[in-house]
Motif scaffolding. Structure first.
Motif, PDB file in Angstrom:
ATOM      1  N   SER A  19     -12.797   5.289 -18.046  1.00 20.13           N
ATOM      2  CA  SER A  19     -12.875   4.846 -16.810  1.00 20.13           C
ATOM      3  C   SER A  19     -12.176   3.537 -16.618  1.00 20.13           C
ATOM      4  N   VAL A  20     -11.475   3.245 -15.598  1.00 18.00           N
ATOM      5  CA  VAL A  20     -10.878   2.152 -15.314  1.00 18.00           C
ATOM      6  C   VAL A  20     -12.043   0.963 -15.198  1.00 18.00           C
ATOM      7  N   ASP A  21     -11.386  -0.111 -15.429  1.00 17.47           N
ATOM      8  CA  ASP A  21     -12.336  -1.439 -15.186  1.00 17.47           C
ATOM      9  C   ASP A  21     -12.924  -1.524 -13.863  1.00 17.47           C
ATOM     10  N   SER A  22     -13.723  -2.452 -13.612  1.00 17.70           N
ATOM     11  CA  SER A  22     -14.538  -2.400 -12.198  1.00 17.70           C
ATOM     12  C   SER A  22     -13.370  -3.200 -11.104  1.00 17.70           C
ATOM     13  N   GLU A  23     -12.531  -4.024 -11.474  1.00 17.51           N
ATOM     14  CA  GLU A  23     -11.720  -4.755 -10.841  1.00 17.51           C
ATOM     15  C   GLU A  23     -10.508  -3.919 -10.341  1.00 17.51           C
ATOM     16  N   VAL A  24     -10.205  -2.886 -11.234  1.00 14.93           N
ATOM     17  CA  VAL A  24      -9.088  -1.922 -10.738  1.00 14.93           C
ATOM     18  C   VAL A  24      -9.910  -0.994  -9.942  1.00 14.93           C
ATOM     19  N   LYS A  25     -10.996  -0.595 -10.396  1.00 12.12           N
ATOM     20  CA  LYS A  25     -11.849   0.455  -9.224  1.00 12.12           C
ATOM     21  C   LYS A  25     -11.975  -0.052  -7.863  1.00 12.12           C
ATOM     22  N   LYS A  26     -12.414  -1.449  -7.802  1.00 11.05           N
ATOM     23  CA  LYS A  26     -13.057  -2.140  -6.616  1.00 11.05           C
ATOM     24  C   LYS A  26     -11.678  -2.037  -5.659  1.00 11.05           C
ATOM     25  N   ALA A  27     -10.620  -2.366  -6.429  1.00  7.59           N
ATOM     26  CA  ALA A  27      -9.091  -2.835  -5.614  1.00  7.59           C
ATOM     27  C   ALA A  27      -8.636  -1.525  -4.973  1.00  7.59           C
ATOM     28  N   VAL A  28      -8.612  -0.439  -6.046  1.00  9.57           N
ATOM     29  CA  VAL A  28      -8.145   1.093  -5.514  1.00  9.57           C
ATOM     30  C   VAL A  28      -9.167   1.751  -4.478  1.00  9.57           C
ATOM     31  N   VAL A  29     -10.429   2.000  -5.014  1.00  7.86           N
ATOM     32  CA  VAL A  29     -11.261   2.913  -4.063  1.00  7.86           C
ATOM     33  C   VAL A  29     -12.139   2.176  -3.415  1.00  7.86           C
ATOM     34  N   GLY A  30     -12.443   0.907  -3.746  1.00  7.89           N
ATOM     35  CA  GLY A  30     -13.305   0.292  -3.096  1.00  7.89           C
ATOM     36  C   GLY A  30     -14.725   0.407  -3.446  1.00  7.89           C
ATOM     37  N   ASP A  31     -15.878  -0.119  -3.015  1.00  9.47           N
ATOM     38  CA  ASP A  31     -17.050   0.132  -3.222  1.00  9.47           C
ATOM     39  C   ASP A  31     -17.841   1.197  -2.219  1.00  9.47           C
ATOM     40  N   ASN A  32     -17.302   1.161  -0.888  1.00  9.08           N
ATOM     41  CA  ASN A  32     -17.526   2.164  -0.283  1.00  9.08           C
ATOM     42  C   ASN A  32     -16.781   2.867   0.570  1.00  9.08           C
ATOM     43  N   GLY A  33     -15.425   3.179  -0.055  1.00  8.97           N
ATOM     44  CA  GLY A  33     -14.338   3.840   0.576  1.00  8.97           C
ATOM     45  C   GLY A  33     -13.070   2.792  -0.125  1.00  8.97           C
ATOM     46  N   ALA A  34     -12.082   3.323   0.539  1.00 10.68           N
ATOM     47  CA  ALA A  34     -10.798   2.894   0.168  1.00 10.68           C
ATOM     48  C   ALA A  34     -10.272   1.894   1.000  1.00 10.68           C
TER      49      ALA A  34
ATOM     50  N   THR B 285       0.959  -1.263   0.063  1.00  7.77           N
ATOM     51  CA  THR B 285       0.126  -0.013  -0.015  1.00  7.77           C
ATOM     52  C   THR B 285       0.771   1.279  -0.058  1.00  7.77           C
ATOM     53  N   PRO B 286       0.864   2.018  -1.158  1.00  4.57           N
ATOM     54  CA  PRO B 286       1.526   3.472  -1.055  1.00  4.57           C
ATOM     55  C   PRO B 286       1.238   4.240   0.102  1.00  4.57           C
ATOM     56  N   ALA B 287       2.236   5.087   0.539  1.00  2.00           N
ATOM     57  CA  ALA B 287       1.977   5.938   1.649  1.00  2.00           C
ATOM     58  C   ALA B 287       0.940   6.901   1.124  1.00  2.00           C
ATOM     59  N   VAL B 288       0.850   7.250  -0.026  1.00  2.00           N
ATOM     60  CA  VAL B 288       0.010   8.380  -0.741  1.00  2.00           C
ATOM     61  C   VAL B 288      -0.439   7.808  -2.104  1.00  2.00           C
ATOM     62  N   ALA B 289      -1.494   7.969  -2.593  1.00  2.00           N
ATOM     63  CA  ALA B 289      -2.065   7.559  -3.880  1.00  2.00           C
ATOM     64  C   ALA B 289      -2.960   8.352  -4.245  1.00  2.00           C
ATOM     65  N   LEU B 290      -2.688   8.959  -5.566  1.00  2.00           N
ATOM     66  CA  LEU B 290      -3.689   9.866  -6.180  1.00  2.00           C
ATOM     67  C   LEU B 290      -4.120   9.358  -7.236  1.00  2.00           C
ATOM     68  N   VAL B 291      -5.470   9.216  -7.692  1.00  2.00           N
ATOM     69  CA  VAL B 291      -6.334   8.491  -8.455  1.00  2.00           C
ATOM     70  C   VAL B 291      -7.486   9.241  -8.994  1.00  2.00           C
ATOM     71  N   ASP B 292      -7.836   9.270 -10.184  1.00  2.00           N
ATOM     72  CA  ASP B 292      -9.242   9.878 -10.701  1.00  2.00           C
ATOM     73  C   ASP B 292     -10.137   8.775 -11.386  1.00  2.00           C
ATOM     74  N   GLU B 293      -9.795   7.533 -11.311  1.00  2.00           N
ATOM     75  CA  GLU B 293     -10.775   6.424 -11.672  1.00  2.00           C
ATOM     76  C   GLU B 293     -10.796   6.315 -13.343  1.00  2.00           C
ATOM     77  N   ARG B 294      -9.602   6.865 -13.635  1.00  2.00           N
ATOM     78  CA  ARG B 294      -9.418   6.758 -15.289  1.00  2.00           C
ATOM     79  C   ARG B 294      -8.236   6.352 -15.656  1.00  2.00           C
ATOM     80  N   THR B 295      -7.954   5.821 -17.008  1.00  2.00           N
ATOM     81  CA  THR B 295      -6.791   5.440 -17.389  1.00  2.00           C
ATOM     82  C   THR B 295      -6.858   5.699 -18.960  1.00  2.00           C
ATOM     83  N   LYS B 296      -5.873   6.460 -19.470  1.00  2.00           N
ATOM     84  CA  LYS B 296      -6.002   6.836 -21.187  1.00  2.00           C
ATOM     85  C   LYS B 296      -7.255   7.443 -21.261  1.00  2.00           C
ATOM     86  N   ARG B 297      -7.773   8.536 -20.559  1.00  2.00           N
ATOM     87  CA  ARG B 297      -8.891   9.267 -20.625  1.00  2.00           C
ATOM     88  C   ARG B 297     -10.215   8.183 -20.514  1.00  2.00           C
TER      89      ARG B 297
END
Length: 185
Positions: free
Chosen positions: A69-84, A55-67
């Motif tokens: 939306s990231v796929d659901s697997e990435v989104k769930k792992a990174v930002v979760g369903d109800n939080g990080a 787990t990085p100390a700090v991560a900056l994400v925007d839920e997008r890659t190459k303009r």
């Protein structure tokens, strides 16, 4: 509307495509070479670090890659369903594309200074955040960001990397001293 401190001029876009450090396609190899703490910029980079058990100390994400939306697997792992799920704290910040805002810079500085792992969820775009992250990160820390279609770039926060980041920021439109003040510990 968030206060935009710097904006990216069209003429600098090409230069920002040059990686600021070595490119890795193997997360384990990157982690073996990285210093601590790690600041991750980008959803896919953050996903690969989390999948490797780090787990990085700090991560900056925007839920997008190459303009897109990231796929659901990435989104769930990174930002979760109800939080990080992997991070102690989650902070939402606004940062329109091709800009750096006071809100993002302030949150970045606070996250780097915190002992808690922090996920900054950016409404807009986080791409330029690697530059102030290099300035904000402690000596010998690592900033990792994605190089589209190539892999992950590892930058060691040292004087050379800071000089290069500062040089790029100086050529953007806006208030460089405000950026420097915002990210200094």
């Amino acid at each position: 509307m968030p206060e935009e401190i710097l904006t990216l001029p069209e003429g600098l876009r090409g230069e920002l495509k040059d990686p600021l450090g070595p490119i890795y396609t193997d997360t384990e190899g990157l982690l073996a070479d990285a210093g601590e703490p790690i600041v991750a910029v980008g959803d896919i980079v953050t996903y690969h670090l989390l999948e490797a058990g780090h787990t990085p100390a700090v991560a900056l994400v925007d839920e997008r890659t190459k303009r897109e939306s990231v796929d659901s697997e990435v989104k769930k792992a990174v930002v979760g369903d109800n939080g990080a799920p992997a991070f102690d704290e989650r902070i939402a910040v606004a940062n329109p594309a091709a800009t750096l805002t006071a809100e993002l810079l302030s949150a970045l500085r606070a996250a780097v200074a915190s002992d808690a792992t922090t996920l900054l969820v950016v409404d807009g775009e986080e791409d330029l955040a690697a530059l102030p992250a290099i300035l904000a990160a402690p000596e010998a820390a690592s900033v990792v960001y994605g190089q589209p279609g190539e892999g992950m770039v590892l930058v060691t926060a040292d004087e050379s990397a800071r000089d290069r980041a500062r040089s790029l920021l100086e050529r953007m439109d806006g208030d460089l001293p405000a950026v420097l003040d915002a990210v200094r510990p």
